[in-house]
Design a protein around this motif. Sequence first.
Motif, PDB file in Angstrom:
ATOM      1  N   GLY A  96       0.814  -1.212   0.000  1.00 10.67           N
ATOM      2  CA  GLY A  96       0.000   0.000   0.000  1.00 10.67           C
ATOM      3  C   GLY A  96       0.849   1.264   0.000  1.00 10.67           C
ATOM      4  O   GLY A  96       0.516   2.242  -0.675  1.00 10.67           O
ATOM      5  N   THR A  97       1.966   1.244   0.739  1.00  6.88           N
ATOM      6  CA  THR A  97       2.858   2.403   0.767  1.00  6.88           C
ATOM      7  C   THR A  97       3.500   2.629  -0.598  1.00  6.88           C
ATOM      8  O   THR A  97       3.598   3.771  -1.074  1.00  6.88           O
ATOM      9  CB  THR A  97       3.944   2.205   1.836  1.00  6.88           C
ATOM     10  N   GLY A 177      -8.006  -0.076  -0.671  1.00  2.70           N
ATOM     11  CA  GLY A 177      -8.557   0.807   0.349  1.00  2.70           C
ATOM     12  C   GLY A 177      -7.477   1.582   1.084  1.00  2.70           C
ATOM     13  O   GLY A 177      -7.640   2.772   1.388  1.00  2.70           O
ATOM     14  N   ILE A 178      -6.352   0.933   1.374  1.00  5.44           N
ATOM     15  CA  ILE A 178      -5.236   1.616   2.045  1.00  5.44           C
ATOM     16  C   ILE A 178      -4.674   2.713   1.153  1.00  5.44           C
ATOM     17  O   ILE A 178      -4.407   3.837   1.603  1.00  5.44           O
ATOM     18  CB  ILE A 178      -4.152   0.600   2.435  1.00  5.44           C
ATOM     19  N   LEU A 183      -3.531   8.055   0.680  1.00  4.20           N
ATOM     20  CA  LEU A 183      -2.829   8.768  -0.384  1.00  4.20           C
ATOM     21  C   LEU A 183      -2.530  10.231  -0.025  1.00  4.20           C
ATOM     22  O   LEU A 183      -1.420  10.715  -0.302  1.00  4.20           O
ATOM     23  CB  LEU A 183      -3.635   8.692  -1.684  1.00  4.20           C
ATOM     24  N   PRO A 184      -3.448  10.983   0.591  1.00  2.00           N
ATOM     25  CA  PRO A 184      -3.106  12.370   0.958  1.00  2.00           C
ATOM     26  C   PRO A 184      -1.923  12.470   1.910  1.00  2.00           C
ATOM     27  O   PRO A 184      -1.176  13.451   1.859  1.00  2.00           O
ATOM     28  CB  PRO A 184      -4.396  12.886   1.615  1.00  2.00           C
ATOM     29  N   PHE A 185      -1.748  11.467   2.786  1.00  2.00           N
ATOM     30  CA  PHE A 185      -0.619  11.492   3.713  1.00  2.00           C
ATOM     31  C   PHE A 185       0.710  11.328   2.983  1.00  2.00           C
ATOM     32  O   PHE A 185       1.762  11.681   3.534  1.00  2.00           O
ATOM     33  CB  PHE A 185      -0.764  10.383   4.755  1.00  2.00           C
ATOM     34  N   ALA A 239      -0.942   1.945   8.523  1.00  4.22           N
ATOM     35  CA  ALA A 239      -1.455   0.865   7.682  1.00  4.22           C
ATOM     36  C   ALA A 239      -1.169  -0.504   8.296  1.00  4.22           C
ATOM     37  O   ALA A 239      -1.962  -1.439   8.130  1.00  4.22           O
ATOM     38  CB  ALA A 239      -0.855   0.948   6.283  1.00  4.22           C
ATOM     39  N   VAL A 240      -0.058  -0.646   9.007  1.00  2.00           N
ATOM     40  CA  VAL A 240       0.270  -1.932   9.629  1.00  2.00           C
ATOM     41  C   VAL A 240      -0.787  -2.325  10.656  1.00  2.00           C
ATOM     42  O   VAL A 240      -1.209  -3.488  10.733  1.00  2.00           O
ATOM     43  CB  VAL A 240       1.671  -1.876  10.274  1.00  2.00           C
ATOM     44  N   GLY A 241      -1.224  -1.375  11.457  1.00  2.16           N
ATOM     45  CA  GLY A 241      -2.222  -1.670  12.482  1.00  2.16           C
ATOM     46  C   GLY A 241      -3.643  -1.364  12.071  1.00  2.16           C
ATOM     47  O   GLY A 241      -4.519  -1.275  12.939  1.00  2.16           O
ATOM     48  N   GLU A 242      -3.913  -1.219  10.788  1.00  4.07           N
ATOM     49  CA  GLU A 242      -5.244  -0.875  10.299  1.00  4.07           C
ATOM     50  C   GLU A 242      -6.255  -1.976  10.646  1.00  4.07           C
ATOM     51  O   GLU A 242      -5.969  -3.170  10.550  1.00  4.07           O
ATOM     52  CB  GLU A 242      -5.200  -0.657   8.793  1.00  4.07           C
TER      53      GLU A 242
END
Length: 306
Positions: A96-97, A177-178, A183-185, A239-242
Amino acid sequence: MRGRLIKLQRVLLSPFWAVLVPYVWLLFFFLIPFLIVLKISFSDLRLGLPPYGPLMEWVEEGILIIRLNLTNYSFIGTDALYLFTYLESLMIAVIGTLGCLLIGYPMAYGIAKAGPPLRTVLLMMVILPFWTSFLLRVYAWIGILSPHGFLNLILMKIGLISSPLTLLDTTFATVLGIIYCYLPFMILPLFASLEKIDHTLVEAAYDLGAKPFQAFLRVIWPLSLPGVAAGSMLVLIPAVGEFVIPELLGGSQTLMIGKVLWNEFFTNRDWPVASALAVIMLIFLVLPITIFQRIQERQVRFLDAD
């Protein structure tokens, strides 16, 4: 009297208070909750409220006994499910990153190159999703990716597929979804870094015979690495702890550490194991951040020395 007021004004406006506020914030909203979770991770599982035993107990003759239960951590280390969950969470977060970086870098570069009026509009379009509830944005993708959703209907309408694709409740849906939500971040730190680049350096590279792609690799990309690192951290760590995205879009096919923590806390009611999972996850996330900060500090010192 006036002298006292001036002294009081100097005290109130001193840099001490500007430094104190973030430290107090971290103390109450990070350190103290972390210590509570760390305490629970060394406790025994018990039936009742709370569902864990105390670490310290007074016995006869004023003797204080401290019990540190390490079986929660050993249980996590011996159970392959938790190791698989950590690895899958890291894999999905990294993918995702990378997706956010591949999509966000051209967008941030385009915004940085745009003129002031258009730049403001483009930045507003990037920030606009934050005005909508995070949960609603994720729910919207359920309607898009479902078997009878918008995407499958469009693909069948134009004749690319004959039957609906299984897009929902998959790892693909979780990664999508991630990328959409975070994406703004990625774009905002990249934009802040790209905007500061002196474009005369790029023109100098062109004058020396560099092609556009060579100028990008040797000038723009190295100068934008602080923004790349900052954006990657802002996306990777949450994202890891999503929990919400894999729960709604991934279904039972996607097992991430956030879902496992939820199940341990609220389904199994095993707070000590869940707390141990949270502590391990936090350590794995804090270590890269600490290493990255040390590297940045060394680079700044090196540049200042030059």
